[in-house]
Design a protein around this motif. Structure first.
Motif, PDB file in Angstrom:
ATOM      1  N   CYS A 144       0.800  -1.257  -0.069  1.00  0.00           N
ATOM      2  CA  CYS A 144      -0.083  -0.175   0.030  1.00  0.00           C
ATOM      3  C   CYS A 144       0.816   1.191   0.137  1.00  0.00           C
ATOM      4  CB  CYS A 144      -0.910  -0.050   1.217  1.00  0.00           C
ATOM      5  SG  CYS A 144      -1.923  -1.379   1.270  1.00  0.00           S
ATOM      6  N   ASP A 145       0.538   2.098  -0.836  1.00  0.00           N
ATOM      7  CA  ASP A 145       1.181   3.469  -0.935  1.00  0.00           C
ATOM      8  C   ASP A 145       0.263   4.500  -0.094  1.00  0.00           C
ATOM      9  OD1 ASP A 145       3.354   2.631  -2.542  1.00  0.00           O
ATOM     10  OD2 ASP A 145       1.501   2.318  -4.088  1.00  0.00           O
ATOM     11  N   LEU A 146      -1.008   4.583  -0.183  1.00  0.00           N
ATOM     12  CA  LEU A 146      -1.796   5.420   0.732  1.00  0.00           C
ATOM     13  C   LEU A 146      -2.935   4.476   1.610  1.00  0.00           C
ATOM     14  CD1 LEU A 146      -2.935   7.307  -2.745  1.00  0.00           C
ATOM     15  CD2 LEU A 146      -1.244   7.822  -1.277  1.00  0.00           C
ATOM     16  N   VAL A 147      -3.310   5.369   2.425  1.00  0.00           N
ATOM     17  CA  VAL A 147      -4.243   4.709   3.433  1.00  0.00           C
ATOM     18  C   VAL A 147      -5.594   5.817   3.545  1.00  0.00           C
ATOM     19  CG1 VAL A 147      -3.149   5.610   5.370  1.00  0.00           C
ATOM     20  CG2 VAL A 147      -4.891   3.596   5.463  1.00  0.00           C
ATOM     21  N   GLY A 148      -6.604   5.223   3.374  1.00  0.00           N
ATOM     22  CA  GLY A 148      -7.983   6.035   3.350  1.00  0.00           C
ATOM     23  C   GLY A 148      -8.980   5.055   4.207  1.00  0.00           C
ATOM     24  N   MET A 149     -10.406   5.466   4.284  1.00  0.00           N
ATOM     25  CA  MET A 149     -11.189   4.875   4.648  1.00  0.00           C
ATOM     26  C   MET A 149     -12.634   4.574   4.062  1.00  0.00           C
ATOM     27  SD  MET A 149     -11.036   6.494   8.730  1.00  0.00           S
ATOM     28  CE  MET A 149      -9.671   6.593   9.410  1.00  0.00           C
ATOM     29  N   THR A 150     -12.629   5.261   2.726  1.00  0.00           N
ATOM     30  CA  THR A 150     -13.699   5.445   2.051  1.00  0.00           C
ATOM     31  C   THR A 150     -13.615   4.854   0.611  1.00  0.00           C
ATOM     32  OG1 THR A 150     -13.049   7.675   1.561  1.00  0.00           O
ATOM     33  CG2 THR A 150     -14.676   7.321   3.261  1.00  0.00           C
ATOM     34  N   GLY A 151     -12.488   4.354   0.189  1.00  0.00           N
ATOM     35  CA  GLY A 151     -12.119   4.150  -1.273  1.00  0.00           C
ATOM     36  C   GLY A 151     -12.964   2.886  -1.432  1.00  0.00           C
ATOM     37  N   MET A 152     -13.427   2.021  -0.627  1.00  0.00           N
ATOM     38  CA  MET A 152     -14.071   0.951  -0.489  1.00  0.00           C
ATOM     39  C   MET A 152     -15.462   0.660   0.225  1.00  0.00           C
ATOM     40  SD  MET A 152     -13.402  -1.195  -3.137  1.00  0.00           S
ATOM     41  CE  MET A 152     -13.750  -2.776  -2.808  1.00  0.00           C
ATOM     42  N   PRO A 153     -16.434   0.204   0.036  1.00  0.00           N
ATOM     43  CA  PRO A 153     -16.867  -0.303  -1.538  1.00  0.00           C
ATOM     44  C   PRO A 153     -17.212   0.673  -2.534  1.00  0.00           C
ATOM     45  CG  PRO A 153     -18.703  -0.528  -0.188  1.00  0.00           C
ATOM     46  CD  PRO A 153     -17.586   0.224   0.836  1.00  0.00           C
ATOM     47  N   GLU A 154     -16.911   1.846  -2.531  1.00  0.00           N
ATOM     48  CA  GLU A 154     -17.226   3.161  -3.437  1.00  0.00           C
ATOM     49  C   GLU A 154     -16.806   2.383  -4.930  1.00  0.00           C
ATOM     50  OE1 GLU A 154     -17.500   7.296  -2.135  1.00  0.00           O
ATOM     51  OE2 GLU A 154     -15.995   7.296  -3.484  1.00  0.00           O
TER      52      GLU A 154
END
Ligand code: HPA
Length: 251
Positions: free
Chosen positions: A179-189
């Motif tokens: 992983c290069d980035l961490v977020g909380m909303t990319g999935m399941p979008e």
């Protein structure tokens, strides 16, 4: 072409959007995060949706992603640009960096992540080899290049459950995973867009070094995040304005 912008943390409205009309939408999957805002940006039709609600009250795991994507699909959009605030794991992706991720690893759990379930639905396995739409990514890359705004063109987005931030060990594991980035909303979008056939790409805005890294070695500073976001969103806004301008020219 008509695009939708999903705005995340730091982008709950789109400055410069004119002639706005708000449309309350109900879907078979419940209510979206808020009304769709139809408007014009520099003369080009656009739809805006605030992912966390217009008052930023809906936590990442509580967002009705299915209703959001269904509503945008129903509105007939030709594509979606999801603005996603992220932490940077790859060293070069420090606070303020803008990144177009090209891959996803999903660490979320318990989210309603498919339209293809329930008694009347045939079992369907969508292809997700390349989770983001390449044409939308290219459009974003061209827009950024046209205005001279640095935008990195690759990165793997790891989506965590939230709403808490990660531990340093979790980030080390994510780095080992690639992983290069961490977020909380990319999935399941992203996958819901794919299931509906809506071309979808994310524009990652790095708000902070991920937990345990750089100046987040001991803790992640929320004040630093909001300062970074405010400045970075001004650049995101310029890229989006150029993006819709170019899309309108190709109509
Ligand atoms: N982790 C998860 N999501 C985030 C972060 C983070 O460090 N920063 C902004 N969104």
């Amino acid at each position: 072409m008509k695009f939708a912008i999903i705005g995340g943390s730091g982008l709950s409205s789109l400055a410069g959007l004119h002639d706005c009309r708000r449309q309350v939408v109900r879907t078979p999957f419940g209510d979206p995060s808020g009304p769709l805002t139809h408007g014009r940006l520099d003369g080009v039709d656009l739809i805006f949706l605030a992912r966390h609600g217009y008052g930023h009250t809906i936590a990442p795991h509580e967002i009705n992603y299915r209703a959001n994507l269904w509503a945008l699909h129903d509105a007939g959009v030709d594509g979606v640009v999801a603005v996603a605030t992220v932490g940077g794991i790859r060293r070069e992706y420090g606070p303020g960096a803008l990144v177009l991720p090209d891959q996803i690893i999903d660490y979320t759990w318990g989210r309603r992540a498919t339209f293809f379930e329930g008694p009347d639905q045939p079992v369907t396995h969508v292809d997700f080899t390349l989770p983001y739409d390449e044409a939308v990514r290219q459009r974003l890359a061209r827009a950024a290049a046209a205005i001279g705004e640095p935008l990195a063109l690759e990165g793997t987005y790891g989506c965590t459950q939230g709403p808490r931030l990660e531990s340093a060990a979790e980030i080390r594991r994510m780095a080992r995973d690639g992983c290069d980035l961490v977020g909380m909303t990319g999935m399941p979008e992203a996958v819901l867009a794919r299931e509906l056939g809506v071309p979808y790409a994310a524009l990652g805005v790095v708000a902070n070094h991920a937990a345990g890294m750089g100046d987040s070695a001991q803790a992640i500073s929320m004040e630093a995040i909001s300062r970074t976001l405010e400045e970075a969103m001004a650049r995101v806004h310029r890229i989006l304005a150029e993006f819709v301008r170019q899309a309108a020219q190709q109509r």
